[in-house]
Each structure stands twice: as structure tokens, then as C-alpha cells.
Design an enzyme around this catalytic site. Structure first.
Site, PDB file in Angstrom:
ATOM      1  N   ASP A 175      96.618  61.235  29.900  1.00 56.64           N
ATOM      2  CA  ASP A 175      97.899  61.368  29.202  1.00 56.64           C
ATOM      3  C   ASP A 175      98.350  62.778  28.827  1.00 56.64           C
ATOM      4  OD1 ASP A 175      97.089  58.713  29.310  1.00 56.64           O
ATOM      5  OD2 ASP A 175      98.060  58.191  27.433  1.00 56.64           O
ATOM      6  N   GLU A 234      85.608  56.906  22.944  1.00 52.79           N
ATOM      7  CA  GLU A 234      86.655  57.095  23.956  1.00 52.79           C
ATOM      8  C   GLU A 234      86.382  58.359  24.785  1.00 52.79           C
ATOM      9  OE1 GLU A 234      90.503  57.396  22.191  1.00 52.79           O
ATOM     10  OE2 GLU A 234      91.573  57.252  24.103  1.00 52.79           O
TER      11      GLU A 234
END
Ligand code: GLC
Length: 433
Positions: free
Chosen positions: A168, A403
Site C-alpha cells: 500500500d 503483520e
């Protein structure tokens, strides 16, 4: 040591997947990501398939339930779950598109890894009926990409939002995003910095630009031709195209297995084979660079996606060797040194924007390691592949299923109990047991 620890790691990985299971889909992370994400779900299905095949197939069916009428498979399905996630479903205004599904979704897509995952699952346990069921849907999605996102008929598809790349806030987007005006700020309240520290998430100005693009899409009613003509962000991305190519190869195998004619897929594969290196490879630097379609020039930023062509079999042995020697093992780029103790950083340490705790600006992601591991194995770089697997499992043992991880000390960042870190650990470990 490994032998005694790894079965326990599988148990805790299963626990993470169970905790994040809503019964219909699995959340990528319990607080930060409370809905269904496209490529996360595919990877989660792979992890689930080792101990609960029906649940794995349900994960995929549930993802496909959000497919748009023109074939696009969206990046997030909200499934009517109340949450504090932003952007919330209403923000997207997808009902403006005649192709929107009944389920609430976002209006963009994500890297098409699903067909490859289904092939991997099928290789462990044959699922011919399931393949017959989902094959037309996968074909529709790939056809949508090759129809609506191939701007120059090269067989290379483009992305229209950084989120479509799955990476992202990669430094690859910095220059492209700079062209987006942010004087007229959209008002919204970010949700991502509620659960994760601000210094591990994108900068505010980048977030403004992400929203600017969504605003442009909704104003265009998600008409792809209009968006491609107007948007400042139209990029042919190495990672996305490598994953699509590999998915086309896998879809071809799945199609042949159920007696389908694969001429259309063969055509996509041939075009990608003809144009991938021509467009992305830069022999001067020995690197793969994305291509900015609006500016008509390469995006000369070195991130870990340079190794993705190995996942798709698109690099020659010579190119792969060069990438490894000059970058993967080199302490100035992706190799270890007195500061960076684990591989593989998501961006090169040599970049000005290098930031070892911030999202895609440097930290290690288990998925990237897993994709690159597959590529290294296929090209015969076994020691490097094993190092990626070992480093990944060490990070998980040290800091849990996070993550992403700081490559200097292995500290976990971003979401806790992150599903794909658990799912891919299961895949890695099960192969050895
Ligand atoms: C982040 C990642 C993206 C992933 C999502 C859900 O946004 O960049 O790749 O799909 O989280 O886990």
C-alpha cells in the site's frame, strides 16, 4: 530445537485463524482489519486447507460472492459487519456502478493470487468439483484485468490505486503520488492509526492522496475507461503482473484438468512472455522497475518486488543470478549487516525513504518472504530460500504472528494476530513434517 517447537507453532497459528474466523470469512487481523480482504483470504484458505478443507473452500466461495458483474474481484468485502474501519462501505459509493454486486465491497481489486492458491490446494487433495465450480469465476476476473486494465495492448495490466498492489505505501508510489493535489482536503477520520502506532502507518499526506483517488473513482462511477483517462495514478506494476502471470499459468493447468479449452489464457501468457522483460527489466541497473503509464517512464525505485519475477518464472537464470548477487545478498540493499539482522526488507536499505518500522517502507512481511521463497526454490537458489524461511519462522517465534517486523531487532509491528502470517507459517512447516 525446530522439531519440538514447530508443532506448537502450528497449533498457535491454527488458533489465530480460528480467532479471526467469523464463520463466513477470516479477518486478516482482529482489530485493524475486521472485513474480508482479497489476497489475504486466498492465503488464509491455503493455511486452512491443511486441517479443514471445507472451511478453506468456504473462505474462497465467500470471497467470490463479492465479484462484480463485469468480473472484477474487489479488494475488500465488508459483509455487513459493523466496525470502526475506514474507509467504511458507504465511502466508496459503489452503487453508482451498474456492475456493483449486492454485497458491500470496495471498488478496486488486489493482486490475483487466488488461482495459484487453488492449484496448490488441489495438488495436496484433488478438488475437481470445486475447480469446476470456481473456474468460470476466476476466468472472468482474469479476463476483466486483461480487458479493462491493458491500456497499451501489451498484455501487461495496470493498477489504479496503491492499494491494488497490496504494497500500500511502497516508496515506489512516492513520485507518482506527488502529482496529486491535496490543497482541497477531503474530510475523513482515519481508522488505521487507532489500533496501530502512527509511526508504523502511512504519512497523512499519502493517506490524503489515497482518498483523492477513491473520490475520483466514485465520481467516475467506476467506469474503467474514464478512470484510466483521467487518473494521475496508472501504473504497470511488476508485482501485480508477475502474480497475474503465475495465476494465468495455474489457471491454464486447472482448466486443462477439467477439460476446458484454454486458448484465451494461452494468449495472455504469450503476450506477457513477450512484453514483461521488455517493459520492466533495466539492464543498466540489473533491476525490474514498475512503469508509470501517465508519465510514460519507469519508476526507478528498488523494493523487494524486484524478486517477484522469479515467482512467475519470468526472469532468466542469468537475470535471477544477477539480482541475487547484486541485491539480495548485498549488505547495502537486502543482505544482512551490523544493523539489519533478518531478511528480507520490503524496500532496499539504500533508499532515502528507508524506514524499518513503517509499513511498506522497510519492514519484513511474511507474504513477501513466502512469494520470494517460492521463486528462489524454483530457480535452484536453495540456501537463499531456506534463509528466508528460517528468518520468517524465527521472527514468528520471537514476536508472534504480526503483520510486519522490524528487520533490525525482529520486533513485531502493525496488526497483532495477523492471519496470513499464521497461514503461511502453517504451509511452510507442514511441508517438512
Ligand atoms: C494491508 C496490506 C494489504 C493487505 C491488507 C489486509 O493493507 O498492505 O496487502 O491485504 O493490509 O491485511
Amino acid at each position: 530445537m525446530r522439531d519440538s517447537i514447530l508443532p506448537a507453532t502450528i497449533k498457535s497459528a491454527q488458533l489465530v485463524l480460528r480467532k479471526n474466523d467469523t464463520g463466513v470469512f477470516t479477518k486478516p487481523g482482529p482489530h485493524q482489519y475486521p472485513h474480508q480482504w482479497n489476497w489475504d483470504s486466498a492465503l488464509i484458505a491455503l493455511g486452512l486447507s491443511y486441517f479443514d478443507l471445507p472451511r478453506a473452500l468456504l473462505e474462497i466461495r465467500s470471497l467470490l460472492s463479492g465479484q462484480w458483474q463485469d468480473g472484477m474481484l474487489p479488494h475488500v468485502l465488508y459483509h455487513g459487519m459493523p466496525s470502526d474501519y475506514f474507509p467504511h462501505p458507504d465511502f466508496w459509493e459503489i452503487e453508482k456502478s451498474p456492475n456493483a454486486p449486492r454485497v458491500q465491497t470496495t471498488g478496486i481489486t488486489q493482486p490475483p493470487i487466488l488461482a495459484s492458491i487453488i492449484r496448490l490446494i488441489n495438488e495436496k487433495q484433488a478438488i475437481p468439483d470445486f475447480i469446476r465450480e470456481v473456474y468460470p469465476r476466476l476466468l472472468d476476473w482474469h479476463r476483466w484485468l486483461h480487458t479493462y486494465r491493458d491500456v497499451d495492448k501489451t498484455g501487461l495490466v495496470c493498477i489504479i490505486h496503491p492499494w491494488e498492489s497490496g504494497t500500500d505505501d511502497s516508496p515506489r508510489w512516492l513520485k507518482v503520488l506527488e502529482g496529486i493535489p491535496i490543497e482541497n482536503k477531503l474530510t475523513f477520520s482515519r481508522g488505521d492509526t487507532r489500533h496501530v502506532k502512527e509511526n508504523e502507518r502511512p504519512f497523512p499526506q499519502d493517506y490524503q492522496r489515497f482518498m483523492y483517488l477513491i473520490d475520483l473513482f466514485r465520481k467516475s462511477s467506476y467506469n474503467q475507461a474514464e478512470i484510466l483517462a483521467q487518473s494521475p495514478f496508472v501504473v504497470q506494476d511488476v508485482l501485480f503482473n508477475a502474480i497475474l502471470h503465475r495465476a494465468n499459468l495455474d489457471l491454464q493447468v486447472l482448466g486443462a484438468a477439467i477439460g476446458e479449452n484454454t486458448d484465451e489464457i494461452d494468449g495472455w501468457i504469450a503476450l506477457m512472455n513477450a512484453n514483461f522483460n521488455r517493459r520492466f527489466w533495466h539492464d543498466d541497473d540489473g533491476l525490474y522497475y514498475d512503469f508509470d503509464v501517465v508519465a510514460q517512464k519507469p519508476i526507478r525505485v528498488n523494493t523487494a518486488t524486484i524478486f517477484l519475477p522469479l515467482f512467475a518464472g519470468l526472469a532468466s537464470q542469468k537475470q535471477a543470478k544477477r539480482l541475487l548477487k547484486a541485491y539480495f545478498n548485498h549488505p547495502d540493499y537486502y543482505g544482512n549487516n551490523e544493523c539489519v539482522l533478518y531478511q528480507l526488507t520490503s524496500a532496499s536499505q539504500s533508499l532515502f525513504s528507508w524506514d524499518p518500522r513503517r509499513y511498506w517502507r522497510g519492514p519484513i512481511w511474511i507474504l513477501m518472504n513466502w512469494l520470494i521463497y517460492q521463486g528462489l526454490q524454483a530457480y535452484g537458489f536453495i540456501a537463499e530460500a531456506e534463509k528466508l524461511r528460517d528468518d520468517s519462522l524465527s521472527l514468528i517465534l520471537k514476536s508472534g504472528f504480526r503483520e510486519y517486523y522490524d528487520p533490525r531487532d525482529g520486533i513485531g509491528c502493525g496488526s497483532v494476530e495477523f492471519s496470513w502470517s499464521a497461514a503461511l507459517a502453517i504451509d511452510w512447516i507442514m511441508q517438512d513434517l
